[in-house]
Motif scaffolding. Structure first.
Motif, PDB file in Angstrom:
ATOM      1  N   THR A 209      40.852  38.131  41.374  1.00 14.37           N
ATOM      2  CA  THR A 209      40.439  38.125  39.965  1.00 14.37           C
ATOM      3  C   THR A 209      39.553  36.899  39.722  1.00 14.37           C
ATOM      4  O   THR A 209      39.439  36.022  40.584  1.00 14.37           O
ATOM      5  CB  THR A 209      41.650  38.093  39.016  1.00 14.37           C
ATOM      6  OG1 THR A 209      41.208  38.356  37.676  1.00 14.37           O
ATOM      7  CG2 THR A 209      42.355  36.746  39.034  1.00 14.37           C
ATOM      8  N   CYS A 210      38.927  36.849  38.560  1.00 11.30           N
ATOM      9  CA  CYS A 210      38.070  35.707  38.221  1.00 11.30           C
ATOM     10  C   CYS A 210      38.921  34.505  37.805  1.00 11.30           C
ATOM     11  O   CYS A 210      40.024  34.665  37.273  1.00 11.30           O
ATOM     12  CB  CYS A 210      37.124  36.063  37.069  1.00 11.30           C
ATOM     13  SG  CYS A 210      35.893  37.304  37.486  1.00 11.30           S
ATOM     14  N   THR A 211      38.392  33.321  38.035  1.00  8.88           N
ATOM     15  CA  THR A 211      39.005  32.128  37.460  1.00  8.88           C
ATOM     16  C   THR A 211      38.741  32.143  35.961  1.00  8.88           C
ATOM     17  O   THR A 211      37.940  32.945  35.466  1.00  8.88           O
ATOM     18  CB  THR A 211      38.420  30.859  38.090  1.00  8.88           C
ATOM     19  OG1 THR A 211      36.984  30.899  37.987  1.00  8.88           O
ATOM     20  CG2 THR A 211      38.811  30.747  39.557  1.00  8.88           C
ATOM     21  N   ASP A 212      39.398  31.272  35.222  1.00  5.99           N
ATOM     22  CA  ASP A 212      39.272  31.286  33.766  1.00  5.99           C
ATOM     23  C   ASP A 212      37.838  31.074  33.297  1.00  5.99           C
ATOM     24  O   ASP A 212      37.432  31.605  32.257  1.00  5.99           O
ATOM     25  CB  ASP A 212      40.185  30.217  33.149  1.00  5.99           C
ATOM     26  CG  ASP A 212      41.652  30.592  33.261  1.00  5.99           C
ATOM     27  OD1 ASP A 212      41.940  31.794  33.432  1.00  5.99           O
ATOM     28  OD2 ASP A 212      42.508  29.690  33.186  1.00  5.99           O
ATOM     29  N   ASP A 213      37.058  30.297  34.054  1.00  8.92           N
ATOM     30  CA  ASP A 213      35.662  30.068  33.662  1.00  8.92           C
ATOM     31  C   ASP A 213      34.730  31.170  34.155  1.00  8.92           C
ATOM     32  O   ASP A 213      33.538  31.179  33.826  1.00  8.92           O
ATOM     33  CB  ASP A 213      35.176  28.701  34.150  1.00  8.92           C
ATOM     34  CG  ASP A 213      35.272  28.554  35.671  1.00  8.92           C
ATOM     35  OD1 ASP A 213      35.480  29.565  36.367  1.00  8.92           O
ATOM     36  OD2 ASP A 213      35.145  27.419  36.163  1.00  8.92           O
ATOM     37  N   GLY A 214      35.251  32.098  34.967  1.00  9.76           N
ATOM     38  CA  GLY A 214      34.464  33.227  35.437  1.00  9.76           C
ATOM     39  C   GLY A 214      33.506  32.917  36.563  1.00  9.76           C
ATOM     40  O   GLY A 214      32.800  33.806  37.050  1.00  9.76           O
ATOM     41  N   GLU A 215      33.465  31.680  37.043  1.00  7.99           N
ATOM     42  CA  GLU A 215      32.478  31.280  38.043  1.00  7.99           C
ATOM     43  C   GLU A 215      32.964  31.483  39.478  1.00  7.99           C
ATOM     44  O   GLU A 215      32.158  31.655  40.394  1.00  7.99           O
ATOM     45  CB  GLU A 215      32.085  29.820  37.833  1.00  7.99           C
ATOM     46  CG  GLU A 215      31.361  29.579  36.502  1.00  7.99           C
ATOM     47  CD  GLU A 215      30.927  28.143  36.339  1.00  7.99           C
ATOM     48  OE1 GLU A 215      31.222  27.318  37.241  1.00  7.99           O
ATOM     49  OE2 GLU A 215      30.295  27.831  35.314  1.00  7.99           O
ATOM     50  N   ARG A 216      34.264  31.447  39.711  1.00  8.35           N
ATOM     51  CA  ARG A 216      34.805  31.597  41.059  1.00  8.35           C
ATOM     52  C   ARG A 216      35.869  32.695  41.063  1.00  8.35           C
ATOM     53  O   ARG A 216      36.071  33.366  40.054  1.00  8.35           O
ATOM     54  CB  ARG A 216      35.362  30.255  41.549  1.00  8.35           C
ATOM     55  CG  ARG A 216      34.338  29.120  41.461  1.00  8.35           C
ATOM     56  CD  ARG A 216      34.905  27.803  41.906  1.00  8.35           C
ATOM     57  NE  ARG A 216      34.999  27.721  43.365  1.00  8.35           N
ATOM     58  CZ  ARG A 216      35.592  26.722  44.013  1.00  8.35           C
ATOM     59  NH1 ARG A 216      36.176  25.740  43.332  1.00  8.35           N
ATOM     60  NH2 ARG A 216      35.633  26.689  45.325  1.00  8.35           N
ATOM     61  N   ARG A 217      36.526  32.877  42.206  1.00 10.87           N
ATOM     62  CA  ARG A 217      37.514  33.935  42.334  1.00 10.87           C
ATOM     63  C   ARG A 217      38.856  33.349  42.777  1.00 10.87           C
ATOM     64  O   ARG A 217      38.918  32.522  43.683  1.00 10.87           O
ATOM     65  CB  ARG A 217      37.056  34.990  43.343  1.00 10.87           C
ATOM     66  CG  ARG A 217      35.718  35.638  43.007  1.00 10.87           C
ATOM     67  CD  ARG A 217      35.811  36.491  41.758  1.00 10.87           C
ATOM     68  NE  ARG A 217      34.511  37.075  41.428  1.00 10.87           N
ATOM     69  CZ  ARG A 217      33.659  36.558  40.562  1.00 10.87           C
ATOM     70  NH1 ARG A 217      33.973  35.433  39.927  1.00 10.87           N
ATOM     71  NH2 ARG A 217      32.507  37.156  40.311  1.00 10.87           N
ATOM     72  N   MET A 218      39.900  33.790  42.118  1.00  8.53           N
ATOM     73  CA  MET A 218      41.256  33.436  42.514  1.00  8.53           C
ATOM     74  C   MET A 218      41.789  34.553  43.402  1.00  8.53           C
ATOM     75  O   MET A 218      41.702  35.738  43.055  1.00  8.53           O
ATOM     76  CB  MET A 218      42.147  33.267  41.278  1.00  8.53           C
ATOM     77  CG  MET A 218      43.594  32.959  41.619  1.00  8.53           C
ATOM     78  SD  MET A 218      44.613  32.822  40.121  1.00  8.53           S
ATOM     79  CE  MET A 218      46.208  32.461  40.869  1.00  8.53           C
ATOM     80  N   VAL A 219      42.343  34.183  44.553  1.00  8.28           N
ATOM     81  CA  VAL A 219      42.829  35.172  45.521  1.00  8.28           C
ATOM     82  C   VAL A 219      44.294  34.892  45.843  1.00  8.28           C
ATOM     83  O   VAL A 219      44.649  33.797  46.297  1.00  8.28           O
ATOM     84  CB  VAL A 219      41.999  35.123  46.820  1.00  8.28           C
ATOM     85  CG1 VAL A 219      42.496  36.192  47.796  1.00  8.28           C
ATOM     86  CG2 VAL A 219      40.514  35.302  46.521  1.00  8.28           C
ATOM     87  N   VAL A 220      45.134  35.866  45.576  1.00 11.04           N
ATOM     88  CA  VAL A 220      46.563  35.769  45.894  1.00 11.04           C
ATOM     89  C   VAL A 220      46.840  36.676  47.094  1.00 11.04           C
ATOM     90  O   VAL A 220      46.550  37.874  47.051  1.00 11.04           O
ATOM     91  CB  VAL A 220      47.427  36.192  44.695  1.00 11.04           C
ATOM     92  CG1 VAL A 220      48.906  36.215  45.097  1.00 11.04           C
ATOM     93  CG2 VAL A 220      47.210  35.252  43.519  1.00 11.04           C
ATOM     94  N   THR A 221      47.401  36.101  48.144  1.00 12.79           N
ATOM     95  CA  THR A 221      47.714  36.865  49.353  1.00 12.79           C
ATOM     96  C   THR A 221      49.222  36.977  49.514  1.00 12.79           C
ATOM     97  O   THR A 221      49.951  35.974  49.397  1.00 12.79           O
ATOM     98  CB  THR A 221      47.127  36.176  50.607  1.00 12.79           C
ATOM     99  OG1 THR A 221      45.710  36.043  50.449  1.00 12.79           O
ATOM    100  CG2 THR A 221      47.404  36.999  51.858  1.00 12.79           C
TER     101      THR A 221
END
Length: 227
Positions: A209-221
């Protein structure tokens, strides 16, 4: 539910119209007051400078009332619009939960349907499975979802997940087979980092999903638990 939203919009607009009508009637009565004051001014009963100040004050009040009603009307339209979209998405989501794969993350209060594909239409109402990645319970099962109050509130609370938390993937087969995963790591990556979708030769789930600022991606494995 949609009919209820439309009825609510109509009711609020009727209230605004009623307020505007009363405001117009008060302005008509005030016009009569102005006429009587003009007559008194001509006769010398009321000084001209006091009458001018009174007129200036009343004009300011009129502007305040006008813009107040305008802002109320615009606000009602905006609330109704977003309320309608939110309710429509929630109805579609509840329908999909009955027929689709389901992702359940209790620690983040996430319970959402997973549909095939990550195009815009799918991600507006659910999480989407990346095509050509693992299957349910096998390989690297990769999914994506919005972190947004405008598009869809699918993974808005994903940041609350911690290493060691449980993730449940419920298949849409006849037995609703449930696969359990344990969060092994949480990464922040760049949008072009597609290596997270690779097959690593094990059974895992990858949630993007996107980070809160929308610039990067958060990845949960999450790694699949031994059966």
């Amino acid at each position: 539910m949609q009919a209820y939203v439309l009825l609510l919009c109509s009711y609020n607009l009727a209230r605004v119209w009623t307020a505007a009508t009363r405001w117009s009637e008060r302005n008509t009565d005030m016009g009569n007051v102005f006429q009587r004051r003009d007559n008194l001014t001509v006769s010398g009963a009321v000084p001209h400078w006091k009458n001018a100040i009174y007129r200036l004050c009343m004009k300011s009040k009129k502007k305040v009332l006008f813009f107040g009603l305008l802002f109320i009307t615009v606000g009602i339209f905006i609330l109704c619009f977003f309320g309608y979209k939110h309710i429509s998405r929630e109805i579609q989501k509840q329908q999909l939960l009955k027929t689709s794969i389901v992702l359940d993350i209790p620690s983040a209060d996430i319970y959402v349907p997973v549909v095939e594909g990550t195009d815009g239409d799918n991600l507006h109402i659910a999480a989407g499975h990346f095509e050509n990645t693992g299957a349910v319970g096998s390989g690297n099962f990769c999914i994506a979802g919005h972190n947004s109050t405008i598009y869809a509130e699918i993974f808005n609370t994903l940041s609350e997940v911690e290493v060691g938390d449980k993730i449940y993937l419920i298949n849409n087969d006849a037995n609703h087979t449930t696969y359990t995963y344990t969060v092994s790591k949480i990464d922040i990556v760049e949008p072009e980092d597609t290596w997270i979708l690779q097959d690593y030769g094990d059974d895992r789930i990858t949630i993007v999903t996107c980070t809160d600022d929308g610039e990067r991606r958060m990845v949960v494995t999450g790694m699949k638990a031994e059966e």
